[in-house]
Design an enzyme around this catalytic site. Structure first.
Site, PDB file in Angstrom:
ATOM      1  N   THR A 117       0.956  -1.303  -0.007  1.00  0.00           N
ATOM      2  CA  THR A 117      -0.038   0.064  -0.018  1.00  0.00           C
ATOM      3  C   THR A 117       0.756   1.293  -0.097  1.00  0.00           C
ATOM      4  O   THR A 117       2.025   1.306   0.533  1.00  0.00           O
ATOM      5  CB  THR A 117      -0.794  -0.098   1.438  1.00  0.00           C
ATOM      6  OG1 THR A 117      -1.483   1.203   1.410  1.00  0.00           O
ATOM      7  CG2 THR A 117      -0.199  -0.253   2.467  1.00  0.00           C
ATOM      8  N   TYR A 141      -2.116   0.313   9.970  1.00  0.00           N
ATOM      9  CA  TYR A 141      -2.475  -0.300   8.889  1.00  0.00           C
ATOM     10  C   TYR A 141      -1.074  -0.239   7.940  1.00  0.00           C
ATOM     11  O   TYR A 141      -0.681  -1.168   7.510  1.00  0.00           O
ATOM     12  CB  TYR A 141      -3.487   0.423   8.000  1.00  0.00           C
ATOM     13  CG  TYR A 141      -3.563  -0.040   6.618  1.00  0.00           C
ATOM     14  CD1 TYR A 141      -3.914  -1.433   6.206  1.00  0.00           C
ATOM     15  CD2 TYR A 141      -3.361   0.879   5.525  1.00  0.00           C
ATOM     16  CE1 TYR A 141      -4.211  -1.654   4.884  1.00  0.00           C
ATOM     17  CE2 TYR A 141      -3.564   0.438   4.297  1.00  0.00           C
ATOM     18  CZ  TYR A 141      -3.833  -1.006   4.005  1.00  0.00           C
ATOM     19  OH  TYR A 141      -3.872  -1.114   2.865  1.00  0.00           O
TER      20      TYR A 141
HETATM   21  C1  UD1 Z   1      -6.805   4.009   0.774  1.00  0.00           C
HETATM   22  C2  UD1 Z   1      -7.249   2.579   1.097  1.00  0.00           C
HETATM   23  C3  UD1 Z   1      -5.910   2.208   1.593  1.00  0.00           C
HETATM   24  C4  UD1 Z   1      -4.518   2.629   1.024  1.00  0.00           C
HETATM   25  C5  UD1 Z   1      -4.702   4.018   0.605  1.00  0.00           C
HETATM   26  C6  UD1 Z   1      -3.425   4.366  -0.325  1.00  0.00           C
HETATM   27  C7  UD1 Z   1      -9.211   1.889   1.439  1.00  0.00           C
HETATM   28  C8  UD1 Z   1     -10.402   1.496   2.544  1.00  0.00           C
HETATM   29  N1  UD1 Z   1      -8.209   2.079   2.040  1.00  0.00           N
HETATM   30  O1  UD1 Z   1      -6.982   4.796   2.058  1.00  0.00           O
HETATM   31  O2  UD1 Z   1      -5.923   0.756   1.968  1.00  0.00           O
HETATM   32  O3  UD1 Z   1      -3.608   2.024   1.294  1.00  0.00           O
HETATM   33  O4  UD1 Z   1      -5.870   4.345  -0.066  1.00  0.00           O
HETATM   34  O5  UD1 Z   1      -3.537   6.030  -0.616  1.00  0.00           O
HETATM   35  O6  UD1 Z   1      -9.578   2.124   0.263  1.00  0.00           O
HETATM   36  N2  UD1 Z   1     -13.067  10.582   2.209  1.00  0.00           N
HETATM   37  C9  UD1 Z   1     -14.105  11.409   2.347  1.00  0.00           C
HETATM   38  N3  UD1 Z   1     -15.342  10.912   2.944  1.00  0.00           N
HETATM   39  C10 UD1 Z   1     -15.605   9.800   2.809  1.00  0.00           C
HETATM   40  C11 UD1 Z   1     -14.430   8.790   2.535  1.00  0.00           C
HETATM   41  C12 UD1 Z   1     -13.253   9.303   2.317  1.00  0.00           C
HETATM   42  O7  UD1 Z   1     -13.875  12.628   2.741  1.00  0.00           O
HETATM   43  O8  UD1 Z   1     -16.744   9.162   3.116  1.00  0.00           O
HETATM   44  C13 UD1 Z   1     -11.703  11.189   1.908  1.00  0.00           C
HETATM   45  C14 UD1 Z   1     -10.542  10.529   2.885  1.00  0.00           C
HETATM   46  O9  UD1 Z   1     -10.343  11.465   4.086  1.00  0.00           O
HETATM   47  C15 UD1 Z   1      -9.467  10.716   1.969  1.00  0.00           C
HETATM   48  C16 UD1 Z   1     -10.055  10.336   0.619  1.00  0.00           C
HETATM   49  O10 UD1 Z   1     -11.458  10.647   0.634  1.00  0.00           O
HETATM   50  O11 UD1 Z   1      -9.018  11.941   1.843  1.00  0.00           O
HETATM   51  C17 UD1 Z   1      -9.879   8.702   0.126  1.00  0.00           C
HETATM   52  O12 UD1 Z   1     -10.166   7.978   1.503  1.00  0.00           O
HETATM   53  P1  UD1 Z   1     -10.548   6.532   1.067  1.00  0.00           P
HETATM   54  O13 UD1 Z   1     -11.025   6.143   0.138  1.00  0.00           O
HETATM   55  O14 UD1 Z   1     -11.101   5.840   2.662  1.00  0.00           O
HETATM   56  O15 UD1 Z   1      -9.098   5.969   0.716  1.00  0.00           O
HETATM   57  P2  UD1 Z   1      -7.808   6.144   1.837  1.00  0.00           P
HETATM   58  O16 UD1 Z   1      -8.131   6.537   3.335  1.00  0.00           O
HETATM   59  O17 UD1 Z   1      -6.927   7.193   1.148  1.00  0.00           O
END
Ligand code: UD1
Length: 327
Positions: A117, A141
């Site tokens: 990752t 993680y």
């Molecule tokens: C994801 C991966 C992780 C990987 C990482 C690499 C998942 C669950 N995790 O984490 O395994 O190591 O990418 O970069 O896929 N966000 C919102 N609202 C939401 C959900 C997310 O604002 O409801 C934002 C988060 O704060 C972040 C971005 O969207 O800034 C991406 O979040 P998310 O899709 O959860 O992935 P990561 O935490 O980056």
């Protein structure tokens, strides 16, 4: 001769199973169904419910199916959850991987592909980030995955065993043929959540963090289409089979999109403005991370085919709509 895919009932694993079968591989899946879904595993694969830390099961399967390579997806993946439950992450990601690696070495399985990752970098000093950047994971993680990379590196030095660790950036989208997609109902991925909001399964989308030092204050990520990611695994398998050296490779496109840009794209695809709410950042979240994947392109000849946020969102939305009408 078979390949064993751990976590083959999960989001990325189920795409890998289809791609492997499409290229004529014999496929064995091991998944404990803690988050995976049995119905996502293609019929032609041999499915076994179990834990990847169960060495007795693995040795039996290695023998029974003449396994020559393992592609290891099974694990826990939610960054904020890992902050709350670190020991569960070290168990599921590090300890279980250790047992799997040992079973491979003892069972004569010499080729290993590992789902690592971008979280191993923490907040990189420079973007796009190369594999040579400092490794400063910001969450249990990321640390649990980095420890597995280190175990692989050490195991390679001591045994007749090679690996490719693929450092995933943000995997999204779904099989363009509509055969599988992200199906975990409580998945936390941004694109998945935004599609659920667009389809009114979830009332409002939280924007976690609006004060990051990024172009619009929201988190920036490099979203990679799952089909391109899976293609990198197939190339890694060919590389190892040809005797290629152990490698650690970033998987991403090299450009970042903010949360707000993703929300706009989902709104465009869904034809409706998404209700959003500004919320504090989640623990363990980094501001911005974008991949330099030139090593993947040079070493494995990887050429992305779906490098387009609109296409990623369109396939994710199509899958989510399908789940919606099925329930
Ligand atoms: C994801 C991966 C992780 C990987 C990482 C690499 C998942 C669950 N995790 O984490 O395994 O190591 O990418 O970069 O896929 N966000 C919102 N609202 C939401 C959900 C997310 O604002 O409801 C934002 C988060 O704060 C972040 C971005 O969207 O800034 C991406 O979040 P998310 O899709 O959860 O992935 P990561 O935490 O980056």
């Amino acid at each position: 001769m078979s390949i064993l895919i751990s976590g083959g009932a999960g989001y990325i694993g189920s795409h890998m199973v289809l791609a492997a079968l499409d290229r004529g591989e014999q496929v064995v899946v091991v998944d404990n169904l803690s988050t995976g879904i049995r119905g996502l595993v293609a019929e032609a694969a041999h499915f076994h419910q179990g834990n990847i830390g169960d060495q007795v099961l693995l040795r039996d399967l290695f023998r029974q199916y003449d396994v020559t390579a393992v592609i290891h997806f099974a694990g826990s993946i939610v960054v904020p959850e890992s902050v709350e439950k670190p020991l569960a992450y070290y168990q599921n990601n590090t300890v279980a991987s250790r047992n799997l690696i040992e079973a491979c070495i003892e069972g004569g399985v010499k080729n290993f592909i590992f789902s690592s990752t971008a979280a191993v970098y923490g907040t990189p000093e420079n973007n796009p980030v190369t594999e040579a950047a400092d490794l400063v994971p910001a969450s249990p993680y990321g640390r649990s995955k980095l420890m597995t990379e280190w175990m692989l590196e050490d195991a390679t030095r001591a045994h007749d065993f090679r690996y490719v660790a693929l450092r995933y950036f943000n995997v999204a989208g779904a099989d363009p043929g509509g055969r599988t997609g992200q199906s975990t109902p409580r998945a936390t991925h941004l694109i998945k959540r935004a599609c659920q909001v667009a389809l009114e399964r979830v009332p409002v989308l939280d924007i976690f963090g609006t004060d990051f030092p990024t172009k619009d204050g929201t988190g920036v990520r490099d979203y990679i289409h799952v089909t391109d990611l899976v293609a990198a695994h197939a190339l890694a398998l060919d590389h190892l089979r040809k005797g290629g050296e152990s490698s650690v490779l970033n998987c991403g496109y090299g450009h970042g999109f903010s949360v707000r840009q993703v929300v706009e794209t989902v709104s465009k695809v869904a034809g409706r403005k998404l209700p959003t709410r500004e919320s504090p950042p989640r623990s363990g979240d980094v501001a911005e991370i974008v991949a330099d994947s030139s090593k993947l392109q040079a070493r494995l000849g990887w050429k992305p085919q779906h490098n387009d946020l609109l296409e990623i969102v369109t396939t994710a939305y199509a899958w989510e709509s399908r789940l919606n009408s099925a329930s």
